[in-house]
Scaffold this active site. Structure first.
Site, PDB file in Angstrom:
ATOM      1  N   ASP A  69     -19.229 -11.263 -24.419  1.00  0.00           N
ATOM      2  CA  ASP A  69     -18.538 -10.386 -23.775  1.00  0.00           C
ATOM      3  C   ASP A  69     -17.018 -10.281 -24.116  1.00  0.00           C
ATOM      4  O   ASP A  69     -16.387 -11.483 -24.269  1.00  0.00           O
ATOM      5  CB  ASP A  69     -18.965 -10.509 -22.288  1.00  0.00           C
ATOM      6  N   ILE A  70     -16.448  -9.120 -24.138  1.00  0.00           N
ATOM      7  CA  ILE A  70     -15.117  -8.981 -24.586  1.00  0.00           C
ATOM      8  C   ILE A  70     -14.321  -9.267 -23.316  1.00  0.00           C
ATOM      9  O   ILE A  70     -14.503  -8.722 -22.259  1.00  0.00           O
ATOM     10  CB  ILE A  70     -14.812  -7.563 -25.095  1.00  0.00           C
ATOM     11  N   GLU A 122     -19.230  -3.490 -23.497  1.00  0.00           N
ATOM     12  CA  GLU A 122     -18.496  -4.136 -24.400  1.00  0.00           C
ATOM     13  C   GLU A 122     -19.248  -5.715 -24.380  1.00  0.00           C
ATOM     14  O   GLU A 122     -18.655  -6.689 -24.555  1.00  0.00           O
ATOM     15  CB  GLU A 122     -17.213  -4.446 -23.576  1.00  0.00           C
TER      16      GLU A 122
END
Length: 321
Positions: free
Chosen positions: A194-195, A237
């Site tokens: 996950d960003i 994302e």
């Protein structure tokens, strides 16, 4: 007299038809010497019937796959049965240039071939006929259709923004890997990425910059994968990877190398430098995992833990997570 005339006329028509028919026609004797070479063959090879008659087919046309074709012809002589060769088995036997405007993209004429045994009056097979059909239009249309279907298949499996697998196809890969584990107990690890603080990136720099960040991470991810690994864009994302034949120790080495590469990299958007980090959750497939959802859930929990621990780190799932 009129019977002789009729017979001569019939012979004339027959010869005329053989010469003008839109298929290639060759007759060979038992030693593969050419007895008949029609107009189609002359037009496409540039060799006249007079200059090639009585000569050996394989000596005169060295481009022909001799061993392969002789084997086919020997079975025709032996079994006294015709044989059909499709362009899908071998695109062409005679290397003729393709001059048809519709199929200009094909360099050579695609051919279907029939090998026909020719019997003498006593019934023994003394000659063989090769009939050559130009099927370039059919072949090219079929190949184009196949290429389009393949393209559509790839598009249906691909995320447009990142060119990684889309979520649906990635889940198919995950299921396949889980089945392999169930059968052969092959190790495999699942990684969720996950960003970090992605909403802030969108709010500060705008959605086009957010898209560029996602593409950038996808690019670095692709560079890190082996051929046997399967990566997909799982959500906005979020990314997911299946590492085949990989335990959590090697998976951690993989994620840490990727994490540091992402942290050290820069994205330039509208002359502004954007720096990002990612959090990663790892779950090696466990013997007591009932299904792939349990496997995925463990990686998700490890990712959540990485976020809770302060982001920009990898966490391996344990029962305590």
């Amino acid at each position: 007299m009129s019977n002789d005339l009729d017979a001569m006329n019939e012979l004339h028509w027959l010869i005329d038809m053989v010469q003008t028919i839109e298929v290639g026609l060759i007759v060979l004797d038992r030693n593969y010497n050419i007895q008949l070479w029609n107009g189609f063959m002359e037009n496409h090879s540039g060799i006249s019937p007079n200059s090639i008659k009585g000569k050996n087919l394989f000596t005169e046309l060295p481009d022909i796959p001799a061993d392969w074709l002789k084997q086919k012809m020997e079975s025709v002589f032996l079994l006294k049965n015709r044989t059909f060769i499709s362009w899908e088995q071998r695109p062409y036997v005679f290397k003729f240039k393709n001059y048809r405007p519709i199929t200009g993209r094909a360099d050579f004429m695609y051919q279907n071939i029939t090998l026909l045994p020719l019997a003498s009056l006593t019934g023994s097979i003394t000659h063989i006929s090769i009939i050559v059909y130009d099927v370039s239009d059919i072949a090219v249309n079929k190949l184009q259709l196949k290429a389009m279907n393949q393209q559509l298949e790839e598009l249906s499996q691909t995320d447009g923004l990142t060119q990684l697998h889309n979520r649906r196809h990635w889940q198919v890969c995950m299921e396949r890997e889980f089945e392999r584990f169930s059968r052969y107990q092959d190790q495999a690890s699942l990684i969720m990425i996950d960003i970090d603080n992605f909403k802030q990136i969108n709010d500060k720099y705008g959605h086009p910059a957010g898209d560029k960040v996602i593409q950038h991470i996808a690019h670095l991810l692709k560079q890190s994968l082996r051929e046997t690994d399967c990566a997909g864009r799982y959500g906005g994302e979020e990314f997911a990877i299946v590492l085949s034949k990989t335990g959590d120790t090697d998976a951690l080495y993989f994620t840490e190398r990727l994490r540091k590469k992402i942290e050290a990299s820069e994205i330039i958007c509208d002359n502004r430098i954007i720096k990002v980090t990612v959090s990663l959750g790892i779950n090696q497939i466990k013997p007591n995992s009932d299904n792939s959802s349990v496997w995925l859930s463990g990686a998700d929990k490890a990712l959540y833990q990485a976020k809770q621990n302060g982001r920009n780190q990898s966490v391996v799932f344990t029962a305590q997570n």
